[in-house]
Design a protein around this motif. Structure first.
Motif, PDB file in Angstrom:
ATOM      1  N   PRO A   1       0.822  -1.211   0.000  1.00  0.00           N
ATOM      2  CA  PRO A   1       0.000   0.000   0.000  1.00  0.00           C
ATOM      3  C   PRO A   1       0.861   1.269   0.000  1.00  0.00           C
ATOM      4  CG  PRO A   1      -0.044  -1.045   2.155  1.00  0.00           C
ATOM      5  CD  PRO A   1       0.711  -1.967   1.252  1.00  0.00           C
ATOM      6  N   VAL A   2       0.255   2.377  -0.401  1.00  0.00           N
ATOM      7  CA  VAL A   2       0.965   3.645  -0.502  1.00  0.00           C
ATOM      8  C   VAL A   2       0.739   4.478   0.766  1.00  0.00           C
ATOM      9  CG1 VAL A   2       1.206   5.777  -1.848  1.00  0.00           C
ATOM     10  CG2 VAL A   2       0.762   3.609  -3.006  1.00  0.00           C
ATOM     11  N   TRP A   3       1.778   5.109   1.243  1.00  0.00           N
ATOM     12  CA  TRP A   3       1.736   5.945   2.443  1.00  0.00           C
ATOM     13  C   TRP A   3       2.132   7.367   2.080  1.00  0.00           C
ATOM     14  CZ3 TRP A   3       0.860   3.226   7.187  1.00  0.00           C
ATOM     15  CH2 TRP A   3       0.799   1.836   7.036  1.00  0.00           C
TER      16      TRP A   3
ATOM     17  N   ASP B   1       3.743  -2.294   5.802  1.00  0.00           N
ATOM     18  CA  ASP B   1       2.981  -1.982   7.020  1.00  0.00           C
ATOM     19  C   ASP B   1       3.497  -0.693   7.655  1.00  0.00           C
ATOM     20  OD1 ASP B   1       5.276  -2.552   8.479  1.00  0.00           O
ATOM     21  OD2 ASP B   1       4.669  -4.611   8.900  1.00  0.00           O
ATOM     22  N   ALA B   2       2.842  -0.317   8.762  1.00  0.00           N
ATOM     23  CA  ALA B   2       3.145   0.979   9.373  1.00  0.00           C
ATOM     24  C   ALA B   2       4.583   1.058   9.868  1.00  0.00           C
ATOM     25  CB  ALA B   2       2.174   1.234  10.527  1.00  0.00           C
ATOM     26  N   SER B   3       5.103  -0.048  10.377  1.00  0.00           N
ATOM     27  CA  SER B   3       6.452   0.041  10.922  1.00  0.00           C
ATOM     28  C   SER B   3       7.491   0.189   9.809  1.00  0.00           C
ATOM     29  CB  SER B   3       6.718  -1.140  11.862  1.00  0.00           C
ATOM     30  OG  SER B   3       7.558  -2.059  11.288  1.00  0.00           O
TER      31      SER B   3
ATOM     32  N   GLN C   1       7.259   3.787   8.528  1.00  0.00           N
ATOM     33  CA  GLN C   1       7.994   4.725   9.382  1.00  0.00           C
ATOM     34  C   GLN C   1       9.484   4.692   9.111  1.00  0.00           C
ATOM     35  OE1 GLN C   1       7.412   4.621  13.654  1.00  0.00           O
ATOM     36  NE2 GLN C   1       5.451   3.633  13.257  1.00  0.00           N
TER      37      GLN C   1
ATOM     38  N   ARG D   1      -2.318   6.213   2.596  1.00  0.00           N
ATOM     39  CA  ARG D   1      -2.941   7.175   1.677  1.00  0.00           C
ATOM     40  C   ARG D   1      -4.463   7.265   1.882  1.00  0.00           C
ATOM     41  NH1 ARG D   1      -1.607   7.140  -4.617  1.00  0.00           N
ATOM     42  NH2 ARG D   1       0.035   8.509  -3.900  1.00  0.00           N
TER      43      ARG D   1
ATOM     44  N   SER E   1      -5.660   9.408  15.097  1.00  0.00           N
ATOM     45  CA  SER E   1      -5.415   8.059  15.622  1.00  0.00           C
ATOM     46  C   SER E   1      -4.760   7.153  14.574  1.00  0.00           C
ATOM     47  CB  SER E   1      -6.726   7.432  16.086  1.00  0.00           C
ATOM     48  OG  SER E   1      -7.575   7.249  14.974  1.00  0.00           O
ATOM     49  N   LYS E   2      -4.873   7.529  13.305  1.00  0.00           N
ATOM     50  CA  LYS E   2      -4.303   6.676  12.248  1.00  0.00           C
ATOM     51  C   LYS E   2      -3.039   7.277  11.638  1.00  0.00           C
ATOM     52  CE  LYS E   2      -8.366   4.082  11.081  1.00  0.00           C
ATOM     53  NZ  LYS E   2      -9.481   3.868  10.181  1.00  0.00           N
ATOM     54  N   LEU E   3      -2.570   8.348  12.264  1.00  0.00           N
ATOM     55  CA  LEU E   3      -1.381   9.031  11.741  1.00  0.00           C
ATOM     56  C   LEU E   3      -0.233   8.760  12.707  1.00  0.00           C
ATOM     57  CD1 LEU E   3      -1.179  10.952   9.284  1.00  0.00           C
ATOM     58  CD2 LEU E   3      -1.549  12.852  10.841  1.00  0.00           C
ATOM     59  N   THR E   4       0.898   8.319  12.194  1.00  0.00           N
ATOM     60  CA  THR E   4       2.064   8.114  13.055  1.00  0.00           C
ATOM     61  C   THR E   4       2.872   9.399  13.082  1.00  0.00           C
ATOM     62  OG1 THR E   4       2.165   5.807  12.437  1.00  0.00           O
ATOM     63  CG2 THR E   4       4.143   6.752  13.400  1.00  0.00           C
TER      64      THR E   4
END
Lengths: 193, 340
Positions: free
Chosen positions: A25-27, A49-51, A54, A75, A137-140
């Protein structure tokens, strides 16, 4: 010495033997250059994934272009109309070609409501190209003072053009002076002997 | 380093676009307006922009391969740090450009696979060998220098995401170029052996640097979609002339000689004679020079260059070896943000 892997690469061509894996997925990544500047859209990246997102964001958008803070989010969360009651960050791209800029935050019950509130509070009559809202809550959020790799451990001048300006100048000066000296000595020899 | 994106699209494709929308679109572009991914655009614009970004991205990641080979053999810790940073930058440029291309409708996976299987191309200059450290110096100085000239004009293009990426890339190219200049000056201020090594590498890279900007202009260059829609803002020959005006006097000031060279099938120079045409033309204010060997250029671009097979084999090797890693990490969840 080259590594063994590099010296022994099989010269194969034609179809690949491995199958295509699913796409990442695109971030979207936002960075703040310094306090109290707004967070600006730095760019996007693909990560599983999120990690990973980051880590890639730190490495890719937080290293050369030093920043005090870095935000990363999928995104989809920037354009999603659903979501619960919470705080949403609002980003506006004022005109085509510009980066999305963080303009503030709103409390809203959903992404759709956040967009309406964001437009009322921050855009008004002004023309704009596009607006994104993202639930916090969904933003790091990464704070560079405590959470940025490399920073303050190694001098970074070697990876910036300005790190070479002085030495390049000195080398040009020396090279030209040496040539002038050589020419002078040649003439000198001709005249004297 | 990077690429001049000399990709073509069939002009006939433009005729299928809604004429009213096309007129508005073209007026917007000719008024200096910019296009964002959600704006209406003719399919031919989308296709051409996608191909440009994809070709550029391919070039970035293939370009990192010959340089990566020299990291372990860099002559000092500073050079090793700088070269590592450069290679990281190049791959990063590829990553950003694949994102731009992906948003125009082709998946990253498909692009990475098409590169390896030869469906799509990358910049021709990376099909030449780098037998010495001086080649690394010349690539950073000449090829990155050429890339800055080219991308400086691409940054005035019409597609928002691409020009934002160009601005970021150019900042990093400036470091590559300046570091390259430092390395070339170091060699040319050094021993006779260092100067010889620099001259030999310069002979290998001068021609590919001239060819970097792509083939000679056609008479209708400015009417073609790439320029009409402001994806490119300068022609290949204009950029090439600008490059020679900038680099010929600089090279000569360091003591380098600009030669016309013949190469063998391994890309190594077999004869070098000073360029007979090279001089500052008082009338035009431009430097006259001998054109690169275009027959050789087209031969290499068709896949018959000294390093085409090696470059793609290495890319294939790392792609196939990395497949299990991609599979393993894709098992993770992407839903939960990770706030640590």
């Amino acid at each position: 010495m080259l590594s063994k892997a590099r010296t022994n690469v099989p010269l194969v061509s034609g179809e690949l033997t491995t199958k295509e894996v699913g796409g990442f997925p695109v971030w979207e990544v936002f960075t703040q250059k310094k306090e109290p500047d707004a967070h600006l859209h730095a760019g996007s990246l693909s990560a599983p994934d999120a990690s990973f997102a980051q880590q890639f964001a730190r490495e890719h958008y937080g290293q050369d272009q030093e920043c005090t803070s870095l935000w990363v989010g999928l995104r989809e969360i920037f354009t999603c109309d659903t979501g619960g009651l919470e705080t949403y960050e609002v980003f506006v791209q004022w005109k085509a070609g510009d980066k999305h800029e963080h303009v503030g935050e709103v409390e809203a019950a959903s992404g759709a409501e956040a967009k309406i509130k964001g437009a009322e509070q921050f855009v008004g009559d002004k023309t704009n190209c596009s607006m994104w809202v993202a639930p916090i809550s969904k933003l790091t959020k990464i704070n560079s003072a405590t959470d940025m790799i490399w920073r303050e451990t190694t001098k970074q001048e070697y990876r910036l053009a300005k790190g070479y300006s002085r030495i390049v100048r000195q080398k040009w000066d020396a090279l030209r002076a040496k040539k002038a000296v050589d020419a002078y000595q040649e003439e000198d020899l001709k005249d004297t002997f | 380093m990077s690429a001049s994106a000399n990709v073509e699209v069939n002009i006939k494709d433009c005729e299928t676009a809604d004429p009213e929308k096309l007129a508005v679109f073209e007026k917007h572009i000719s008024d200096g307006g910019l296009i964002e991914p959600n704006d209406w655009m003719p399919e031919a614009y989308r296709t051409l922009m996608l191909r440009m970004a994809e070709h550029h991205a391919n070039s970035e990641i293939v370009g990192a391969l010959p340089e990566g080979e020299w990291i372990t053999r860099a002559p000092s810790l500073l050079r090793k740090l700088a070269l590592t940073a450069k290679v990281q930058d190049e791959v990063g440029h590829g990553q950003m450009l694949y994102e731009v291309a992906q948003d125009l409708g082709k998946s990253r996976n498909a692009m990475l696979r098409d590169l390896i299987t030869g469906v799509t191309k990358y910049h021709n200059c990376f099909n030449y060998p780098c037998p010495t450290w001086a080649d690394i110096c010349m690539i950073a100085w000449l090829i990155d220098g050429a890339a800055i000239l080219n991308q400086g004009t691409l940054a005035h293009g019409s597609f928002g995401p691409y020009i934002r990426t160009m601005r970021r890339i150019n900042m990093e190219e400036a470091f590559h170029f300046k570091h390259g200049e430092d390395m070339v000056l170091t060699l040319m201020s050094g021993t006779a052996k260092q100067k010889k090594m620099a001259q030999e590498a310069f002979d290998r890279w001068w021609d590919p640097s001239l060819a970097f900007f792509g083939p000679n202009d056609r008479p209708d260059e400015r009417e073609r979609p790439a320029m009409k829609w402001r994806m490119k803002t300068a022609t290949n020959d204009e950029l090439r002339q600008k490059f020679v005006n900038r680099f010929a006097p600089a090279a000569m000031a360091t003591g380098l000689v600009i030669n016309v060279c013949k190469k063998d099938e391994n890309g190594l120079v077999i004869s070098a004679t000073p360029d007979p045409k090279l001089k500052l033309n008082e009338e035009t204010g431009n430097w006259d020079f001998t054109q690169p060997d275009w027959d050789e250029f087209f031969k290499v671009i068709r896949g018959n260059g000294p390093c085409n097979k090696d470059r793609l084999a290495l890319r294939r090797f790392s792609y196939e070896q990395g497949e299990w890693v991609r599979r393993a990490i894709l098992d993770g969840s992407t839903e939960k943000p990770c706030n640590n």
